[in-house]
Design a protein around this motif. Sequence first.
Motif, PDB file in Angstrom:
ATOM      1  N   GLY A 268       0.783  -1.227   0.000  1.00 41.56           N
ATOM      2  CA  GLY A 268       0.000   0.000   0.000  1.00 41.56           C
ATOM      3  C   GLY A 268       0.815   1.276   0.000  1.00 41.56           C
ATOM      4  N   ILE A 269       2.138   1.163  -0.032  1.00 42.85           N
ATOM      5  CA  ILE A 269       2.994   2.342  -0.047  1.00 42.85           C
ATOM      6  C   ILE A 269       3.569   2.514  -1.453  1.00 42.85           C
ATOM      7  N   ALA A 270       3.440   3.697  -2.003  1.00 43.57           N
ATOM      8  CA  ALA A 270       3.823   3.940  -3.392  1.00 43.57           C
ATOM      9  C   ALA A 270       5.323   3.798  -3.599  1.00 43.57           C
ATOM     10  N   ASP A 271       5.692   3.330  -4.797  1.00 43.19           N
ATOM     11  CA  ASP A 271       7.109   3.238  -5.154  1.00 43.19           C
ATOM     12  C   ASP A 271       7.780   4.606  -5.029  1.00 43.19           C
ATOM     13  N   GLY A 272       9.001   4.583  -4.562  1.00 43.24           N
ATOM     14  CA  GLY A 272       9.771   5.803  -4.389  1.00 43.24           C
ATOM     15  C   GLY A 272       9.574   6.463  -3.037  1.00 43.24           C
ATOM     16  N   THR A 273       8.629   5.955  -2.243  1.00 40.96           N
ATOM     17  CA  THR A 273       8.388   6.531  -0.916  1.00 40.96           C
ATOM     18  C   THR A 273       9.474   6.095   0.054  1.00 40.96           C
ATOM     19  N   GLU A 274      10.033   7.043   0.777  1.00 39.45           N
ATOM     20  CA  GLU A 274      10.982   6.704   1.836  1.00 39.45           C
ATOM     21  C   GLU A 274      10.212   6.238   3.066  1.00 39.45           C
ATOM     22  N   VAL A 275      10.691   5.162   3.684  1.00 38.26           N
ATOM     23  CA  VAL A 275       9.987   4.591   4.835  1.00 38.26           C
ATOM     24  C   VAL A 275      10.940   4.408   6.010  1.00 38.26           C
ATOM     25  N   ASP A 276      10.328   4.392   7.205  1.00 39.05           N
ATOM     26  CA  ASP A 276      11.023   4.006   8.425  1.00 39.05           C
ATOM     27  C   ASP A 276      10.559   2.600   8.789  1.00 39.05           C
ATOM     28  N   ILE A 277      11.510   1.715   8.980  1.00 36.99           N
ATOM     29  CA  ILE A 277      11.214   0.360   9.457  1.00 36.99           C
ATOM     30  C   ILE A 277      11.597   0.339  10.935  1.00 36.99           C
ATOM     31  N   VAL A 278      10.591   0.182  11.786  1.00 41.61           N
ATOM     32  CA  VAL A 278      10.767   0.378  13.223  1.00 41.61           C
ATOM     33  C   VAL A 278      10.616  -0.960  13.936  1.00 41.61           C
ATOM     34  N   PHE A 279      11.518  -1.227  14.873  1.00 37.64           N
ATOM     35  CA  PHE A 279      11.442  -2.476  15.638  1.00 37.64           C
ATOM     36  C   PHE A 279      12.036  -2.248  17.022  1.00 37.64           C
ATOM     37  N   ARG A 280      11.500  -2.961  17.997  1.00 38.97           N
ATOM     38  CA  ARG A 280      11.907  -2.782  19.392  1.00 38.97           C
ATOM     39  C   ARG A 280      13.132  -3.631  19.709  1.00 38.97           C
ATOM     40  N   PRO A 281      13.962  -3.162  20.657  1.00 38.07           N
ATOM     41  CA  PRO A 281      15.182  -3.911  20.990  1.00 38.07           C
ATOM     42  C   PRO A 281      14.929  -5.352  21.420  1.00 38.07           C
ATOM     43  N   GLN A 282      13.802  -5.621  22.097  1.00 40.60           N
ATOM     44  CA  GLN A 282      13.568  -6.981  22.576  1.00 40.60           C
ATOM     45  C   GLN A 282      13.262  -7.960  21.454  1.00 40.60           C
ATOM     46  N   HIS A 283      13.033  -7.444  20.248  1.00 39.97           N
ATOM     47  CA  HIS A 283      12.711  -8.324  19.130  1.00 39.97           C
ATOM     48  C   HIS A 283      13.906  -8.585  18.210  1.00 39.97           C
ATOM     49  N   VAL A 284      15.042  -8.001  18.535  1.00 41.37           N
ATOM     50  CA  VAL A 284      16.248  -8.263  17.747  1.00 41.37           C
ATOM     51  C   VAL A 284      16.818  -9.631  18.165  1.00 41.37           C
ATOM     52  N   ARG A 285      17.149 -10.464  17.187  1.00 42.21           N
ATOM     53  CA  ARG A 285      17.752 -11.770  17.461  1.00 42.21           C
ATOM     54  C   ARG A 285      19.269 -11.664  17.286  1.00 42.21           C
ATOM     55  N   ILE A 286      19.992 -12.234  18.219  1.00 43.93           N
ATOM     56  CA  ILE A 286      21.462 -12.173  18.209  1.00 43.93           C
ATOM     57  C   ILE A 286      22.020 -13.569  17.952  1.00 43.93           C
ATOM     58  N   ASP A 287      23.002 -13.650  17.057  1.00 44.64           N
ATOM     59  CA  ASP A 287      23.657 -14.933  16.790  1.00 44.64           C
ATOM     60  C   ASP A 287      25.165 -14.724  16.795  1.00 44.64           C
ATOM     61  N   PHE A 288      25.899 -15.805  17.042  1.00 43.52           N
ATOM     62  CA  PHE A 288      27.355 -15.728  17.132  1.00 43.52           C
ATOM     63  C   PHE A 288      27.989 -15.788  15.747  1.00 43.52           C
ATOM     64  N   ASP A 289      29.176 -15.207  15.647  1.00 40.77           N
ATOM     65  CA  ASP A 289      29.943 -15.229  14.408  1.00 40.77           C
ATOM     66  C   ASP A 289      30.553 -16.610  14.198  1.00 40.77           C
ATOM     67  N   ARG A 290      30.415 -17.132  12.988  1.00 37.07           N
ATOM     68  CA  ARG A 290      30.955 -18.443  12.647  1.00 37.07           C
ATOM     69  C   ARG A 290      31.997 -18.270  11.537  1.00 37.07           C
ATOM     70  N   GLN A 291      33.195 -17.912  11.961  1.00 39.61           N
ATOM     71  CA  GLN A 291      34.311 -17.719  11.012  1.00 39.61           C
ATOM     72  C   GLN A 291      33.910 -16.760   9.889  1.00 39.61           C
ATOM     73  N   GLY A 292      33.335 -15.633  10.319  1.00 35.51           N
ATOM     74  CA  GLY A 292      32.977 -14.593   9.359  1.00 35.51           C
ATOM     75  C   GLY A 292      31.595 -14.724   8.762  1.00 35.51           C
ATOM     76  N   SER A 293      30.833 -15.703   9.173  1.00 31.57           N
ATOM     77  CA  SER A 293      29.490 -15.915   8.637  1.00 31.57           C
ATOM     78  C   SER A 293      28.464 -15.911   9.768  1.00 31.57           C
ATOM     79  N   GLY A 294      27.255 -15.549   9.410  1.00 31.17           N
ATOM     80  CA  GLY A 294      26.150 -15.589  10.359  1.00 31.17           C
ATOM     81  C   GLY A 294      25.148 -16.642   9.951  1.00 31.17           C
ATOM     82  N   PRO A 295      23.951 -16.620  10.544  1.00 30.49           N
ATOM     83  CA  PRO A 295      22.919 -17.601  10.197  1.00 30.49           C
ATOM     84  C   PRO A 295      22.425 -17.411   8.766  1.00 30.49           C
ATOM     85  N   LEU A 296      21.936 -18.479   8.179  1.00 35.56           N
ATOM     86  CA  LEU A 296      21.418 -18.424   6.823  1.00 35.56           C
ATOM     87  C   LEU A 296      20.120 -17.622   6.782  1.00 35.56           C
TER      88      LEU A 296
END
Length: 366
Positions: A268-296
């Motif tokens: 529903g948002i027109a092409d070319g529109t700048e948007v803010d993608i907002v998310f709360r800190p408790q919803h961020v998922r953290i994963d460990f570094d695996r020799q320079g790679s993260g989760p798939l």
Amino acid sequence: MTTAASPVPRLEIRNLVRAFEGRRVVDDVSLTIMPGQVTCLLGPSGCGKSTTLRMIAGVEMQDSGEIWADGELVCNTIFRVPPERRGIGLMFQDFALFPHLSVARNVAFGLSGSAEEKRARVEELLHRVDMSRHIDSFPHQLSGGEQQRVALARALAPRPRIMLMDEPFSGLDNRLRDGIRDHTLTLLKEEDTAVLLVTHEPEEAMRMGDEIALMRNGKIVQQGAPYNVYTRPVDRATVSFFSDANVLQATVNGALANTPFGRFLAPGIADGTEVDIVFRPQHVRIDFDRQGSGPLPTPRDGVAARGTVLRARFLGHESLVEFRMDYDGSVLKATVPNVFLPSAGKVMWLTIPRDRCFVFPAVKHP
């Protein structure tokens, strides 16, 4: 076939407006509160909350709009029921107990009837707020929490159909506040009182309100059950008012917003529109570094982005970790239950569950 009549609101305000020096501090505000319902008028200082309360109480006149109680007009710009005849109780941060009167006489102040009837009502309420033993005490002999309970008993004594509460618990320390709030809420619901509680604290509104009316710049921008206001915010400012928020900027192309965390749906948002993608800190998922790679990548969590730990702090019930992100040097916050304290400089990978994100047209700051 007859249909049941719709219940009549205990308090209804319609299109209230109040302006000072040409600026609308209350701008077309409408609210409906049923008997036994608690509505929290929530917003930052200066947004018009207390002015709204004063108009309902009758100590300030609106420029336009109407106030109704139990289906009867209380006030418009022509007709006005005097404040003392509105059946409205008031509680403020300042308990405003009379210092020269005993607890019993404070609670009885404003009651009508015989001495026996007034004494019975005073004793009943002091018992319900667990203050019977202080019936002959004076305010200066009471703690802040005890004074608050006496103020509640006094406000309830005339059996008001509506209770207006303006930051009534902000003067109490945290140890007392939760218990007294819960006790107050129980008593008000037992009395079937409609309550309008003004607060600037989201946690208090979430704890006490059956509904939240979120106010900003004189307007109610969102109203509903606490869960719905929190999980379905109408804009970025609403998310930020209830909690810390991380923000990504992106531009929409084909109903998708492309970011270092992958694509986000932007229907529903027109092409070319700048948007803010907002998310709360408790919803961020953290994963460990695996020799320079993260989760798939996954459809649910998108693409992982790499960041370096700036600092980690334990806050008692959760840990706050701040990351400097590789893609642009910005800082993102993540919270984790219990103790999680990675050392500064540690490389980790972050993902953002798509069902925990909000996409809004970008806010332009001057």
